[in-house]
Design an enzyme around this catalytic site. Structure first.
Site, mmCIF file in Angstrom:
data_model
loop_
_atom_site.group_PDB
_atom_site.id
_atom_site.type_symbol
_atom_site.label_atom_id
_atom_site.label_comp_id
_atom_site.label_asym_id
_atom_site.label_seq_id
_atom_site.Cartn_x
_atom_site.Cartn_y
_atom_site.Cartn_z
ATOM 1 N N SER A 1 -0.461 6.945 9.435
ATOM 2 C CA SER A 1 1.067 6.546 8.792
ATOM 3 C C SER A 1 1.883 7.630 7.766
ATOM 4 O O SER A 1 1.824 8.194 7.219
ATOM 5 C CB SER A 1 1.371 5.125 7.581
ATOM 6 O OG SER A 1 0.828 4.157 8.142
ATOM 7 N N GLU B 1 0.680 -0.766 0.213
ATOM 8 C CA GLU B 1 0.269 -0.068 -0.597
ATOM 9 C C GLU B 1 1.023 1.406 0.162
ATOM 10 O O GLU B 1 0.436 2.054 -0.237
ATOM 11 C CB GLU B 1 -1.082 0.241 1.226
ATOM 12 C CG GLU B 1 -0.238 -0.219 2.401
ATOM 13 C CD GLU B 1 -1.249 0.306 3.541
ATOM 14 O OE1 GLU B 1 -2.096 0.546 3.632
ATOM 15 O OE2 GLU B 1 -1.644 -0.126 4.110
ATOM 16 N N ARG C 1 8.704 5.213 5.873
ATOM 17 C CA ARG C 1 7.817 5.145 6.749
ATOM 18 C C ARG C 1 8.490 4.865 8.109
ATOM 19 O O ARG C 1 9.373 4.326 9.394
ATOM 20 C CB ARG C 1 7.154 3.446 7.100
ATOM 21 C CG ARG C 1 5.855 3.636 8.003
ATOM 22 C CD ARG C 1 4.727 2.600 8.168
ATOM 23 N NE ARG C 1 3.330 3.258 9.067
ATOM 24 C CZ ARG C 1 3.706 2.934 10.115
ATOM 25 N NH1 ARG C 1 4.866 2.813 11.238
ATOM 26 N NH2 ARG C 1 2.025 3.314 10.920
ATOM 27 N N SER D 1 -8.124 5.336 8.452
ATOM 28 C CA SER D 1 -8.455 4.124 9.305
ATOM 29 C C SER D 1 -7.193 4.574 10.684
ATOM 30 O O SER D 1 -7.722 5.768 11.637
ATOM 31 C CB SER D 1 -8.921 2.983 9.495
ATOM 32 O OG SER D 1 -9.561 2.994 8.529
#
Length: 437
Positions: free
Chosen positions: A262, A205, A274, A259
């Site tokens: 990140s 993703e 990340r 939701s």
């Protein structure tokens, strides 16, 4: 485009001049001189016309034909979809070809026509599926085809209905690949396989997110800038939404608010990491609002928040100090304790549901802003791009983030936003479908 490359080809031509009797004749010097002059004149005229010599044009046309043939051979069959199956929402992008030839239309199977008509002639699907018409990208060229890109969303809890629709429309008979990203690509993979006879190509993703952001920004939003910022975000009169040129974006901090959240540090299209994240995101806002106010949708929760006042719920610095905490530069209006006033029974009895919704929104947004600012400082990045469906129709949070980034960084950090908010993962999935490598 999209990773397609034609192989390097060299065009060679061989030939012999022969007489009617089949024997090659040596031209006279005068004849050779005239021929050379004529050839030179022809080539000069062609070059002056911008087309190069006849031989150059022939070679160029040959390479163009080979590139087209390579493109046709590599591109997948229609329909072209990209999906991002998140924890709260499913985001779907669909490419509608607008250059279908008469021959293609005759050969096109009814299932494909039915799917295209269903998706493009409706703006709503069932009670919860929505096509965001205002986000449609027109006249795109993808993989050598011209068409429009449509953006569709529906709640993840309705995924079983989507899978049933895929089965009823015989999607599996079209021999296409369904590229999907997000956690739901793993969660629902068995359902797609068993209920609709469809195989999912699962994609990372964060890879898809970055590819989608860079692509959409590069093609622009129907001639307008995809990226923007708010000038004077806290001033109702002076606040203005202004375009921002993201041509040279690196490095940037990419904050994806779905939701959960990140936060990525992006140094180039292939170099990112990340940095961190938080579980307190859009899902938290909606979940708490459902508990505290009895609302049932994101739109309802936001509408309540716009009418509420968070300072009746939160404990501010001035509630503790009687004013500013000057030693550490904390203004009296800053939140010292989210929901801190709710310890007092009298305060609990004086607030309304709209206040609770507003305080919830401010709490989640402030937390995201605080973490983002710390990440930007640690990574030494001064450009922050916020994306994700938490920001859809959520001007309140965008202005809060814009002000917080600017105020707490003393003007060093700029908060940027993108028009297609939560669809970048699905766009990245579509680009992977069209990438033959």
């Amino acid at each position: 485009m999209n990773g397609y490359h034609s192989p390097d080809e060299g065009d060679t031509e061989t030939g012999k001049e022969e007489t009617a009797g089949g024997k090659q004749q040596r031209p006279s010097k005068e004849s050779a001189s005239r021929t050379k002059a004529a050839d030179g004149a022809e080539n000069a005229v062609a070059a002056a016309a911008g087309g190069g010599t006849p031989r150059d044009r022939l070679a160029s046309n040959s390479r163009t034909r080979q590139r087209i043939d390579t493109l046709k051979k590599n591109r997948p069959p229609f329909p072209w979809f990209g999906m991002d199956i998140g924890g709260t929402l499913v985001k779907l992008v669909y490419f509608e070809p607008k250059d279908i030839t008469a021959e293609e239309e005759q050969e096109e199977v009814e299932n494909l026509k039915s799917i295209r008509k269903y998706l493009t002639s409706n703006v709503a699907y069932g009670s919860t599926g929505i096509r965001d018409v205002h986000l449609e990208l027109k006249d795109l060229t993808l993989c050598g085809r011209k068409g429009n890109l449509h953006f569709i969303r529906f709640p993840t809890q309705d995924m079983p209905a989507f899978i049933h629709m895929s089965r009823d429309k015989h999607f599996s008979s079209l021999q296409t690949t369904l590229c999907a990203t997000g956690g739901g690509a793993y969660k629902f993979e068995p359902d797609f396989r068993e209920m609709a006879d469809l195989q999912l190509l699962k994609l990372d993703e964060l890879d898809c997110l970055i590819k989608g952001v860079l692509y959409i920004d590069s093609v622009k939003f129907n001639g307008h800038s995809e990226c923007y910022y708010f000038e004077n975000p806290t001033d109702p009169v002076q606040c203005q939404k202004k375009p921002y040129n993201l041509e040279n974006p690196y490095p940037l901090l990419l904050v994806n608010i779905g939701s959960g959240v990140s936060i990525l540090a992006v140094y180039s299209k292939d170099n990112y990491k990340r940095v961190t994240g938080t579980s307190l995101g859009g899902g938290t806002f909606l979940g708490l609002c459902c508990l505290l106010t009895g609302c049932s949708t994101f739109e309802e929760a936001l509408e309540m928040a716009t009418r509420g006042e968070s300072t009746t719920v939160d404990k501010l610095v001035r509630d503790i100090y009687g004013g500013d905490y000057e030693r550490f530069g904390l203004p009296g209006w800053a939140v010292a304790s989210s929901f801190g006033n709710m310890m007092c029974k009298e305060k609990r009895e004086s607030i309304c549901k709209e206040d609770l919704a507003r305080a919830t929104l401010v709490t989640i947004t402030n937390n995201i802003g605080s973490i983002t600012r710390m990440c930007a400082l640690n990574e030494n990045i001064d450009r922050v791009v916020f994306v994700g469906n938490f920001l859809r129709i959520n001007t309140l949070s965008m202005k809060l983030l814009a002000y917080a980034m600017d105020y707490w960084s003393k003007g060093q950090l700029k908060a940027l936003f993108l028009e297609h908010e939560g669809y970048f993962g699905s766009v990245g999935a579509l680009l992977e479908l069209l990438n033959p490598t």
